[in-house]
Write a protein that holds these residues in place. Sequence first.
Motif, PDB file in Angstrom:
ATOM      1  N   PHE A  91      -7.069  -3.296   2.650  1.00  0.00           N
ATOM      2  CA  PHE A  91      -6.934  -1.853   2.815  1.00  0.00           C
ATOM      3  C   PHE A  91      -7.592  -1.134   1.646  1.00  0.00           C
ATOM      4  O   PHE A  91      -7.646  -1.649   0.524  1.00  0.00           O
ATOM      5  CB  PHE A  91      -5.457  -1.447   2.892  1.00  0.00           C
ATOM      6  CG  PHE A  91      -4.738  -2.002   4.089  1.00  0.00           C
ATOM      7  CD1 PHE A  91      -4.888  -1.429   5.340  1.00  0.00           C
ATOM      8  CD2 PHE A  91      -3.909  -3.115   3.973  1.00  0.00           C
ATOM      9  CE1 PHE A  91      -4.231  -1.943   6.446  1.00  0.00           C
ATOM     10  CE2 PHE A  91      -3.254  -3.643   5.057  1.00  0.00           C
ATOM     11  CZ  PHE A  91      -3.414  -3.049   6.303  1.00  0.00           C
ATOM     12  N   GLN A  92      -8.071   0.084   1.924  1.00  0.00           N
ATOM     13  CA  GLN A  92      -8.684   0.916   0.893  1.00  0.00           C
ATOM     14  C   GLN A  92      -8.094   2.315   0.964  1.00  0.00           C
ATOM     15  O   GLN A  92      -7.574   2.740   2.013  1.00  0.00           O
ATOM     16  CB  GLN A  92     -10.204   0.984   1.088  1.00  0.00           C
ATOM     17  CG  GLN A  92     -10.918  -0.353   0.921  1.00  0.00           C
ATOM     18  CD  GLN A  92     -12.418  -0.236   1.126  1.00  0.00           C
ATOM     19  OE1 GLN A  92     -12.903   0.775   1.630  1.00  0.00           O
ATOM     20  NE2 GLN A  92     -13.152  -1.264   0.724  1.00  0.00           N
ATOM     21  N   VAL A  93      -8.178   3.029  -0.143  1.00  0.00           N
ATOM     22  CA  VAL A  93      -7.729   4.417  -0.162  1.00  0.00           C
ATOM     23  C   VAL A  93      -8.504   5.195   0.896  1.00  0.00           C
ATOM     24  O   VAL A  93      -9.726   5.080   1.000  1.00  0.00           O
ATOM     25  CB  VAL A  93      -7.938   5.047  -1.557  1.00  0.00           C
ATOM     26  CG1 VAL A  93      -7.654   6.544  -1.520  1.00  0.00           C
ATOM     27  CG2 VAL A  93      -7.053   4.350  -2.582  1.00  0.00           C
ATOM     28  N   GLY A  94      -7.792   5.960   1.701  1.00  0.00           N
ATOM     29  CA  GLY A  94      -8.418   6.735   2.769  1.00  0.00           C
ATOM     30  C   GLY A  94      -8.227   6.147   4.152  1.00  0.00           C
ATOM     31  O   GLY A  94      -8.441   6.840   5.161  1.00  0.00           O
ATOM     32  N   ASP A  95      -7.815   4.872   4.242  1.00  0.00           N
ATOM     33  CA  ASP A  95      -7.586   4.258   5.554  1.00  0.00           C
ATOM     34  C   ASP A  95      -6.402   4.927   6.252  1.00  0.00           C
ATOM     35  O   ASP A  95      -5.365   5.193   5.635  1.00  0.00           O
ATOM     36  CB  ASP A  95      -7.264   2.764   5.397  1.00  0.00           C
ATOM     37  CG  ASP A  95      -8.480   1.932   5.046  1.00  0.00           C
ATOM     38  OD1 ASP A  95      -9.614   2.433   5.223  1.00  0.00           O
ATOM     39  OD2 ASP A  95      -8.298   0.779   4.593  1.00  0.00           O
ATOM     40  N   ALA A 153      -0.993  -1.775   9.602  1.00  0.00           N
ATOM     41  CA  ALA A 153      -2.169  -2.052  10.428  1.00  0.00           C
ATOM     42  C   ALA A 153      -3.076  -0.827  10.452  1.00  0.00           C
ATOM     43  O   ALA A 153      -2.600   0.317  10.492  1.00  0.00           O
ATOM     44  CB  ALA A 153      -1.757  -2.418  11.853  1.00  0.00           C
ATOM     45  N   LYS A 154      -4.392  -1.056  10.429  1.00  0.00           N
ATOM     46  CA  LYS A 154      -5.362   0.037  10.497  1.00  0.00           C
ATOM     47  C   LYS A 154      -5.386   0.637  11.898  1.00  0.00           C
ATOM     48  O   LYS A 154      -5.239  -0.073  12.897  1.00  0.00           O
ATOM     49  CB  LYS A 154      -6.755  -0.464  10.126  1.00  0.00           C
ATOM     50  CG  LYS A 154      -6.912  -0.846   8.666  1.00  0.00           C
ATOM     51  CD  LYS A 154      -8.348  -1.286   8.388  1.00  0.00           C
ATOM     52  CE  LYS A 154      -8.522  -1.722   6.941  1.00  0.00           C
ATOM     53  NZ  LYS A 154      -9.895  -2.192   6.651  1.00  0.00           N
ATOM     54  N   GLY A 195       0.145   7.314   8.469  1.00  0.00           N
ATOM     55  CA  GLY A 195      -0.372   8.138   7.380  1.00  0.00           C
ATOM     56  C   GLY A 195      -1.662   7.579   6.829  1.00  0.00           C
ATOM     57  O   GLY A 195      -2.335   6.740   7.444  1.00  0.00           O
ATOM     58  N   THR A 196      -2.000   8.038   5.624  1.00  0.00           N
ATOM     59  CA  THR A 196      -3.246   7.661   4.966  1.00  0.00           C
ATOM     60  C   THR A 196      -2.943   6.930   3.669  1.00  0.00           C
ATOM     61  O   THR A 196      -2.079   7.365   2.895  1.00  0.00           O
ATOM     62  CB  THR A 196      -4.083   8.913   4.659  1.00  0.00           C
ATOM     63  OG1 THR A 196      -4.314   9.632   5.878  1.00  0.00           O
ATOM     64  CG2 THR A 196      -5.427   8.536   4.049  1.00  0.00           C
ATOM     65  N   VAL A 213       0.849  -1.186   0.000  1.00  0.00           N
ATOM     66  CA  VAL A 213       0.000   0.000   0.000  1.00  0.00           C
ATOM     67  C   VAL A 213       0.889   1.242   0.000  1.00  0.00           C
ATOM     68  O   VAL A 213       1.956   1.248   0.618  1.00  0.00           O
ATOM     69  CB  VAL A 213      -0.963   0.035   1.217  1.00  0.00           C
ATOM     70  CG1 VAL A 213      -1.986  -1.073   1.121  1.00  0.00           C
ATOM     71  CG2 VAL A 213      -0.209  -0.066   2.531  1.00  0.00           C
ATOM     72  N   LEU A 214       0.460   2.263  -0.735  1.00  0.00           N
ATOM     73  CA  LEU A 214       1.184   3.532  -0.777  1.00  0.00           C
ATOM     74  C   LEU A 214       0.562   4.462   0.252  1.00  0.00           C
ATOM     75  O   LEU A 214      -0.655   4.688   0.252  1.00  0.00           O
ATOM     76  CB  LEU A 214       1.109   4.147  -2.172  1.00  0.00           C
ATOM     77  CG  LEU A 214       1.938   5.427  -2.392  1.00  0.00           C
ATOM     78  CD1 LEU A 214       3.424   5.139  -2.243  1.00  0.00           C
ATOM     79  CD2 LEU A 214       1.654   6.020  -3.762  1.00  0.00           C
TER      80      LEU A 214
END
Length: 720
Positions: free
Chosen positions: A111-115, A135-136, A99-100, A28-29
Motif C-alpha cells: 500500500f502507498q499513501v493515497g490508495d 484491500a485496494k 478511506g484513503t 496502514v493509517l
Amino acid sequence: MKQIIQDLKQGNTILEEVPAPQVKAGQVLIKTSRTLVSLGTERMLVEFGKANFIAKARQQPDKVKQVLDKMKTDGVMPTLEAVFNKLNQPLPLGYCNVGTVVAVGKGVSEFQVGDRVASNGNHAEFVSVPKNLVAKIPENVSDEEAAFTVIGAIGLQGIRLVNPTFGETIAVIGLGLIGLVTAELLKANGCKVIGLDFDQQKVDLAKEKGIKAVNPGQGTDPVKYVLENTFGIGADGIVITASSQSNEIIHQAAEMSRKKGRIVLVGVIGLDIQRADFFEKELSFQVSCSYGPGRYDDDYEQKGIDYPIGYVRWTEKRNFEAILQAIASGQLDVKPLITERVKLENYEEIYGDMRKQGSIASILEFPENSKQNSKVKVSERKFKASEGVFGIIGAGNFTSSTIIPGMKAADANLKYIASAGGLSAKTLAKKGEVAYASSDYKEILEDKDVDMVMITTRHNLHASMAKEALLAGKHVFVEKPLCLNAEELEEIAKISEEKNKMVIVGFNRRFSPLAVKMKSLLGEGPKNIIATMNAGFIPSDVWIHDLEVGGGRIIGEACHYIDLCTYLAGSKVVSVCMNALGTAPEENTDNASILLKYENGTNAVINYFANGSKSYSKERIEAFSQERTFILDNWRSLKGYGVKGFSKMKTKQDKGHKVQFGQLVNSLKKGGKSIVPFEETYNTTLASFAAIESLKQGRWIGVDEIKVSKKVKGQETVLV
C-alpha cells in the motif's frame, strides 16, 4: 478526531473526541470517507449496552459463572470492582470502513499513501488497520459501494463453506443486509436461489434482483415452498443469515434440505438441534467464522503472515478483494441496498432507532477536513516539573482496573495517558482525571513537566520504552517484567546509572500488609518458603505465550514470586533450578516448579501451575523458620503457628497495589529513594532468565552465569 462508541454501563451511543491513532508496524493509517452501519450486529451491541445489569447477565451465563467463581476465591468487592471496570470500558462500533491511506507502517509494501482502501476499521475519522485486513478499491467502485466489502465477505465465506455448484438450489434464510448480498452472489455463481424472510420489503427487494423469495409471515409454509420448488428433493444447501433466538429455524432448515444436504450458519440463532433431523438425512452443519480463513489468527491478522495461496486460496483479505471485483464487474449491485446516507455528526438518526422499519444499509459520511490530532485535553489541571508528575504509557485492562484507581487514590499528578489506539487513553483519562489523552507516547517523553514514565504496555515494549524514557531524563516505573532478555537488562542498568534515574518494577506483592507482617515476624536468617500460584489456564494463542511479545508466563508473571521470595528471604538469589510438567523440557511452560537458593541459605520453591481448579485459592505462600510456620492465603489472611503473640490476621484482598502507589507518589514528590532497590530488581530479573536456562540445560544455573556475550562484530547476542 471523532469516533462512535457504545457505553456498556450507561447504554449511550456516543460520538467521542479521541486522539487519532498512530500507524503501527504492519498496518496502514486510513482517513475515513465512508462507513457502513451493520444494523444487525451493531443493534445487538447497542441493545446489550442499554440492557440493565440483570439483563446483561442473562445474555452471558458463562460470564456469570466466571464471576461467581471469582467471588469464591477473591471475595465479593474485588470481583464487583472487576466487573464494573469491564463495563466502564466503551466498545468501539463499526467494522465496514472505506478511506484513503495517509501513512504506511514499517513492513508494509503493498500500500502507498493515497490508495483508496476498504477495511474492517471502526466508525472513526482515522483508523490504523493491519495490512491483511485491508484491500485496494478498483477505480470504478465508489466509496459507498466499497463500504459493503466486509459485509460482502461475511456472506461470501458462508457461500464458500456451503460449496455450491452450478445449477444447485440454495436457500437463504434471512434477507437482511448479509442475506441479500449472499443471495445475489449465489445467483451470480449459477445457483437457483430461494430467499426467506418475514420482512416483505426485503422479500420484494430480493425479487427485484431476480431471486425467488417468499414471506412465511403471509401464510406460506417455508419448508413446503422449498420442496415444491425443488420437485420434492429439497435444497442442496442452506445458508442461514437470520438473527433469532428461536430453535425453529435450524429445524426448518433441516426439513427443507435434501438428503446429505449442507447447512451453514452465518447469523445467530437458537441451536437446540434435534438429532433426528440430521440423522435421517445425514446432513452436515457448519458455522461460518466471519470474513474467512485468517480471522482471529494473530499471526495472520496482527503479524501479517499470509497463508500460501496454493494451500488457502481464499483468505479474509482475498475475500475482500473478491467482493470488490464482483462490485466492479457488476455481478454484485449494492446501491439498491442503501437505505439512508447520514453525516457523521447526525449519527443519532441511525443509532436512535435501529429497529425502524425499512432500514437495510445505512451509510455514514465523514467530513473531508478531519483533524489528525494525537492529543486531547481532558481536564484543566496545571503541572510543574519536580512536583512528581506522571505520564502513563499503555491503557489496557490492568491500567484501567489497578493503576488508574491506585494512582488516583494516592493523589498522583497524572498529566498524560497514552495508547496507540487513542480511545482507551481517552476513556482512562476521564476515569482517572488525567489532563491529557494521547496516541503518541513520545509526547510524554518530550514534556519537561513529566518526572516519571509508567510503562504498562505488552511486555516486548517494556525495555525499549524504558530506555527511551531514561534517555529523556525521566524516572521509570515498569509493570513486570522489566525486559525479556539479559542484553536489555544490562542496557537499562547502564543508562539508569549514567542518568541517575530510578527504575522501578511493579512488584506490588511485597507491599501487601500481609507480606509486610509475615516478613516482620519471620525475622532474619535462612528460611524455607513455598509460594504457589494457581495461575489458571490461558489458551496458547494468547500473546503472553508468544516468546517475542509476552516472553512466556515464567518471565512475564512468575517473576512476581521471585521478588516476593527475595523480599521475605532478605537476601539475593544465587542459583536457580526449574522443572516443568511433562516429559520433554519446554522453554515456554506455564506448569513448573522453580527452586531458588539464596545467599543467606534460604531455600524457596515457586510452584507456578496453570492446571489447577479455579475454585482453589489463586495464591498461597508458606514460610517455615525457627520452628514456626506462616501461611498467607490469597492475600486475605495470614496465619501463624508456633508464634508468640500472633495467631492470625485478616484483611479484604490486598495485593499491595495501594501501598505501592502511595509510596511511589510520595517518593517522587519528595525526591526520595527507590521504593524497590534496583539491585534486587536486577537480581530477580536475572533469576527469571536463569529459570528458563535451567529448563533448557536440565541443571542448576547460577545467576552470575546469565550474562551477555557478543560476537566480535556485535551481530549476534547469545546467553552463556
